[in-house]
Enzyme design. Sequence first.
Site, PDB file in Angstrom:
ATOM      1  CB  VAL A 140     135.831  84.202 119.997  1.00  0.00           C
ATOM      2  CG1 VAL A 140     134.882  85.252 119.804  1.00  0.00           C
ATOM      3  CG2 VAL A 140     136.006  84.011 121.579  1.00  0.00           C
TER       4      VAL A 140
ATOM      5  CG  ASP B  94     141.027  86.282 134.491  1.00  0.00           C
ATOM      6  OD1 ASP B  94     142.041  86.635 134.989  1.00  0.00           O
ATOM      7  OD2 ASP B  94     140.801  85.780 133.561  1.00  0.00           O
TER       8      ASP B  94
ATOM      9  CG  MET C 170     139.224  78.538 129.590  1.00  0.00           C
ATOM     10  SD  MET C 170     138.178  79.401 130.481  1.00  0.00           S
ATOM     11  CE  MET C 170     136.665  78.308 130.476  1.00  0.00           C
ATOM     12  N   GLY C 171     139.147  77.670 124.365  1.00  0.00           N
ATOM     13  CA  GLY C 171     138.482  77.423 123.469  1.00  0.00           C
ATOM     14  C   GLY C 171     138.571  78.675 122.378  1.00  0.00           C
TER      15      GLY C 171
ATOM     16  N   GLY D 140     142.136  80.303 122.092  1.00  0.00           N
ATOM     17  CA  GLY D 140     142.940  80.366 123.570  1.00  0.00           C
ATOM     18  C   GLY D 140     142.601  78.932 124.382  1.00  0.00           C
TER      19      GLY D 140
END
Length: 780
Positions: free
Chosen positions: A31, A145, A28-29, A26
């Site tokens: 997984v 969030d 932000m990075g 995504g």
Amino acid sequence: MLTAQGVDWQGKMLGRYRLKRLLGRGGMGEVWQAEDTELDRQIAIKLLTPVLRHEKEYLDAFAAEARLAAALEHPHILPVHDFGEFSSGDDVITYLISPLVDGGSLRDHLKKRKEILPVTVALNYLRQAAEAIDYAHSKHILHRDIKPGNMLLQENWLFLSDFGLAKLLTTHTYRSRTHAGAGTPGYIAPEQIRGRAEPASDLYSLAVVAYQLLTGHLPFLDDDPFGVFLKHLNETPPPPRQYNPSLPEAMEQTILQGLAKLPAERHSSCLAFVSELEHNWQAHGQALDPETTLIAPWNKRVLANLPTQQMDNTASEQSSQTITPITVSDEVTYIQHPSSTTPTGIENKKEERQEATTQKIVGRRGFLAGGAAAALFLAGGGLAASTLYQLAQKPGPKKMSTGVPVLKLTGHTEEVYNVRWNPQGRYLASCGVDANVLIWDIDNLIPSSTKQIRTASQPSTLWKPDTKYESSYLIDWSPDGHTLAMVSDKDTWGGTNTAIETVDIFAPHPRPDWYLGNKMLPITINTIIQCLAWSPKGDLIATSHTNSSINPSEVKVILWHAHQPTQQVTILNDATTRPQDAYYPYMRSLCWSADGAWVIGVDTVFKVHLWNVAVPTQPQSFTLPNRLTAYPQAKIFRFSIAASPANSTRIAVSDGDVAVIYDIQQKKNLRLLGSDDPEARQALAGPGTSQYYSQVNPLVWSPDGRYLAGSYLSAKKIFIWDLQNSNPRMKDGVQMPDFVFGQKNGHSDLIMDLSWSPDGRYLASSSFDSTVIIWQVDAA
């Protein structure tokens, strides 16, 4: 600048972690599934988007937020086991380590369905999320969030993930890249859009989730995410009944109050919001579905009896509801592996456009909810010694039945005061007047057939606290099942000498830690310890404390640091003055709430006290109705209080001849449980001219929180009430028991204690007749 997405991390080592496969990606990075090579377990690593080495604001914020997230210990919060950073040229990549789980997110689950969730299932998820959020708020931590993509599922158990990550978006580093603050457009609160997040902001987001689960739609949609922001700020959401006419009007009003523009107009907490939804649903004539009971996915016996696709087949409740497409706007890209199948379902095209636009403009937050990333691990096949594991393990009984005695333990020579099942389920501990603590290997003693009761007299382990003590009358296990806490005493010429000890009963050469008599509490003579309860988190042990030589009307609850007997203790004072002639004027029973946030006690004047451990000041309290007013000479032999293992706001407390089910969040009695059994109604002779009026104790919950078991002072029987019985037998406003047993092959004297096995199959009872009986109560 290096990007996490631009590097193939497969097979590479990150410290002791070997990255194995990509699970999700995504804004932000990424997984990754990884292996912890030291602990030999599978974990999930979140690699956040790289930043430049000189971007100190972000790196400091990351470390601060990661520490806060790692400090959160709650059964419905995905834990952070580790965090750190590593350099690559001029860039720094930060990362978080969490348990590897495989149940997907609530967002994934919604995308697979073609109709809205059954109301009871939705309420089940909302309550779990609310408990997690309110716990974090008690620690002064906001999530910022809340959305289905950050709600991870394992069977019916929910874990809230990504605490702290949304706040990173408020740093200059991310604002400059995404042109947005923290929060997802579809779920963000008005004040959060303006940059002023507060606890009520998380409640607003949870209300959006409730709206979505109960209607199949989000309250606000627009092609442009900034258009969604404007609607949150200025527009009234469509009435939920517009999409789901079967919703009660009262539930609709509750949802709309949760979506109030002004924070002060919303509910006082997330649990208050969900509790009101539950109340309004039940007031509409609907019962909470017992099939939503949370079950440990690794319990093989339960899984064997669990209907396949339990969640997706709960359609009976939906028969009168219109099939409605589910809308999802959780901006995330998932990696589909060859073994995966792409979920199908009716998609909202307008929201798809919003999702694509938002990926470009706002960026992705909290993508740990990747489809393959979400469930509790068991390290090396053994028990993960954590509060998360302990509270997630909530099996049956699957098919409750009248108890059948299968095992009688005769190793004690005098009255047996306490019996406690080890949290791992194999062993049972018992103690009593003979000062012996016996450990029974129940797995090897339970007979294969229930046709004849088996007798055993030899325990697997015997522990005698100390020759100077005459009796051991209180015991409790640590949550990981390794250590036993005990209270022992002896009458001396100077008074009563009492001591607390903990010991690893299974160690080759166990050595106890002694707690009473240290420099923190040096007085031992005439000290009375009436209660003992180990915190679900394992870090604290609660006891009651009074000293008849100093001030018999003063009551103290003491929190000891587990395994650290010389460390400063916390004393929870109760300033309520007891009458000097009060019978046994001190706290008579203590328990912990299921989430470990509250210590709860009941005293001898029918007063229940609640201490918030995070803010250990003056307790909240309420007084039970005194049902003995018509019996001025009546005495109470024993009080009992027990917290529901499945609901952190619910307790059961004895009140004379009835047990009261009380909700500490709603601050009200939910129901009374009692019996019209002639033996249970008898009064027994007490000291002098007094009598022990009919009274119910002890009390114990089944592991899933559905059943409550108790005994009466004069009955020598066990009574069990089904709290989900939609048509119970009632008498004078009191629910009568669903099961009564013990008349045959039972105890010959007063039942002193009860303990339910962790798998829900067995109930143990101890008695003044010097025996312990194991009853099979699950016919599955």
